[in-house]
Write a protein that holds these residues in place. Structure first.
Motif, mmCIF file in Angstrom:
data_model
loop_
_atom_site.group_PDB
_atom_site.id
_atom_site.type_symbol
_atom_site.label_atom_id
_atom_site.label_comp_id
_atom_site.label_asym_id
_atom_site.label_seq_id
_atom_site.Cartn_x
_atom_site.Cartn_y
_atom_site.Cartn_z
ATOM 1 N N UNK A 143 14.328 6.012 -3.012
ATOM 2 C CA UNK A 143 14.948 7.418 -3.020
ATOM 3 C C UNK A 143 14.137 8.158 -2.116
ATOM 4 N N UNK A 144 13.552 7.848 -1.059
ATOM 5 C CA UNK A 144 12.891 8.912 -0.036
ATOM 6 C C UNK A 144 13.505 8.770 1.248
ATOM 7 N N UNK A 145 13.044 9.656 2.090
ATOM 8 C CA UNK A 145 13.577 9.406 3.656
ATOM 9 C C UNK A 145 12.184 9.758 4.517
ATOM 10 N N UNK A 146 12.381 9.220 5.524
ATOM 11 C CA UNK A 146 11.376 9.434 6.595
ATOM 12 C C UNK A 146 11.578 11.048 7.264
ATOM 13 N N UNK A 147 10.771 11.873 7.372
ATOM 14 C CA UNK A 147 10.842 13.213 7.742
ATOM 15 C C UNK A 147 11.120 13.162 9.394
ATOM 16 N N UNK A 180 0.844 -1.258 -0.045
ATOM 17 C CA UNK A 180 -0.046 0.150 -0.153
ATOM 18 C C UNK A 180 0.729 1.404 0.178
ATOM 19 N N UNK A 181 1.973 0.996 -0.060
ATOM 20 C CA UNK A 181 2.901 2.387 0.325
ATOM 21 C C UNK A 181 2.917 3.133 -0.941
ATOM 22 N N UNK A 182 2.744 4.520 -0.722
ATOM 23 C CA UNK A 182 2.667 5.461 -1.926
ATOM 24 C C UNK A 182 3.141 6.622 -1.387
ATOM 25 N N UNK A 183 3.360 7.741 -2.257
ATOM 26 C CA UNK A 183 4.178 9.169 -2.045
ATOM 27 C C UNK A 183 3.310 9.715 -1.175
ATOM 28 N N UNK A 184 3.942 10.518 -0.008
ATOM 29 C CA UNK A 184 3.368 11.275 0.868
ATOM 30 C C UNK A 184 2.219 10.554 1.816
ATOM 31 N N UNK A 185 3.044 10.276 2.966
ATOM 32 C CA UNK A 185 1.960 9.410 3.648
ATOM 33 C C UNK A 185 2.306 9.809 5.200
ATOM 34 N N UNK A 186 1.154 9.324 5.993
ATOM 35 C CA UNK A 186 1.203 9.275 7.267
ATOM 36 C C UNK A 186 1.067 7.935 7.728
ATOM 37 N N UNK A 187 1.901 7.237 8.314
ATOM 38 C CA UNK A 187 1.839 5.659 8.556
ATOM 39 C C UNK A 187 1.199 5.744 10.154
ATOM 40 N N UNK A 188 0.143 5.296 10.264
ATOM 41 C CA UNK A 188 -0.528 5.111 11.674
ATOM 42 C C UNK A 188 -0.416 3.664 12.174
ATOM 43 N N UNK A 189 0.489 3.428 13.203
ATOM 44 C CA UNK A 189 0.357 2.018 13.776
ATOM 45 C C UNK A 189 1.476 1.231 13.015
ATOM 46 N N UNK A 190 2.424 1.733 12.208
ATOM 47 C CA UNK A 190 3.414 0.968 11.533
ATOM 48 C C UNK A 190 4.715 1.905 11.554
ATOM 49 N N UNK A 191 5.888 1.417 11.922
ATOM 50 C CA UNK A 191 6.269 0.152 12.431
ATOM 51 C C UNK A 191 5.959 -0.003 13.954
ATOM 52 N N UNK A 249 10.800 -0.770 6.870
ATOM 53 C CA UNK A 249 10.388 0.547 6.136
ATOM 54 C C UNK A 249 11.700 1.305 5.790
ATOM 55 N N UNK A 250 12.768 1.385 6.608
ATOM 56 C CA UNK A 250 13.927 1.995 6.135
ATOM 57 C C UNK A 250 14.405 1.629 4.621
ATOM 58 N N UNK A 251 14.291 0.260 4.383
ATOM 59 C CA UNK A 251 15.105 -0.247 3.248
ATOM 60 C C UNK A 251 13.867 0.246 2.244
ATOM 61 N N UNK A 252 12.622 0.074 2.320
ATOM 62 C CA UNK A 252 11.577 0.304 1.368
ATOM 63 C C UNK A 252 11.804 1.793 1.167
ATOM 64 N N UNK A 253 11.812 2.869 2.002
ATOM 65 C CA UNK A 253 11.871 4.215 1.690
ATOM 66 C C UNK A 253 13.079 4.418 0.604
ATOM 67 N N UNK A 254 14.184 3.955 1.267
ATOM 68 C CA UNK A 254 15.300 3.710 0.537
ATOM 69 C C UNK A 254 15.362 3.580 -0.790
#
Ligand code: AP5
Length: 210
Positions: free
Chosen positions: A99-103, A71-82, A91-96
């Motif tokens: 080419x993205x990074x957690x704010x 379900x991952x998509x651009x611009x998100x607020x993840x509620x209850x994960x990780x 999640x780190x390897x997914x965003x990497x």
């Protein structure tokens, strides 16, 4: 913007995530809601997850990581994960990979007795997904959803006998995850005391500083 909203059961993650997603145009990804929908639809994932959820136990990491990748998509607020370190690493390897990074990772905190009150008084509308509280945000007409008129129910995992051990497990499981994000300098703790509006203001202040 990529945010994770963490915190104990009943702290108000879902309540605040709805606000943040509307205000900042972010996709609200709630793993709890996705799982409940899978249970309602009796999908393979739902059948695998149901027993864990009813007892207030975490669903195994491999199922959760596969779900979030889907379900991952651009611009998100993840509620209850990780909720575990393996989930955070995935999640780190997914965003990497994208080419993205957690704010930021926001950790909402609240006293245990308040959590018990919020959880045991919560009532939900299974189809619309709307969340009410017997005292803090009751429906206009007792026992039915304002939007759909469907009867409100109490989640199995909100029953008092499940709530206490569920909270105890949370405090044990959360601690290595908090340490993981502290080391990365990504975590911000915010008190969830007070009304939803007061918590919202604190969250906004925190996001402005980011
Ligand atoms: P999930 O649905 O994510 O449950 P949770 O984390 O236990 O959180 P809750 O939904 O119970 O609470 P919330 O913080 O969103 O509070 P809310 O805003 O509703 O997950 C359910 C299950 O799915 C898990 O137990 C597990 O089995 C599985 N699962 C999900 N993600 C997983 C993962 N990553 N890994 C493994 N398993 C996973 O507020 C609570 C109540 O308080 C409401 O009635 C609300 O109206 C009221 N309220 C909110 N804010 C306030 C306020 N400021 N003042 C007064 N009342 C308030």
């Amino acid at each position: 913007m990529y945010y994770c909203l963490m915190g104990p059961p009943g702290v108000g993650k879902g309540t605040q995530a709805v606000f943040l997603s509307e205000k900042y145009g972010l996709e609200h990804i709630s793993t709890g809601n996705l799982l409940r929908e899978a249970v309602r639809q009796k999908t393979k994932l739902g059948l695998q997850a149901q027993n864990y959820m009813n007892q207030g136990l975490l669903v195994p990491d491999n199922l959760m990581i596969a779900l979030v990748e889907e379900v991952f998509q651009k611009g998100f607020i993840l509620d209850g994960f990780p909720r575990t370190v393996p989930q955070a690493e995935a999640l780190d390897s997914l965003v990497k990979r994208k080419g993205l990074a957690l704010d930021q990772v926001i950790l909402l905190t609240l006293d245990e007795e308040e959590l018990v009150k919020r959880l045991t008084g919560r009532r939900v509308a299974p189809k619309s997904g709307r969340v009410y509280h017997l005292y803090f945000s009751p429906p206009k007409k007792e026992g039915v959803c304002d939007e759909t008129g469907e009867p409100l129910i109490q989640r199995e995992d909100d029953k008092l006998e499940i709530v206490r051990p569920r909270l105890q497990r949370y405090f044990v499981e959360q601690s290595p995850l908090t340490a993981y994000y502290k080391e990365k300098g990504l975590i911000r703790e915010i008190s969830a005391e007070g009304s939803p509006e007061e918590v919202r203001q604190r969250l906004e202040e925190c996001l402005k500083k980011n």
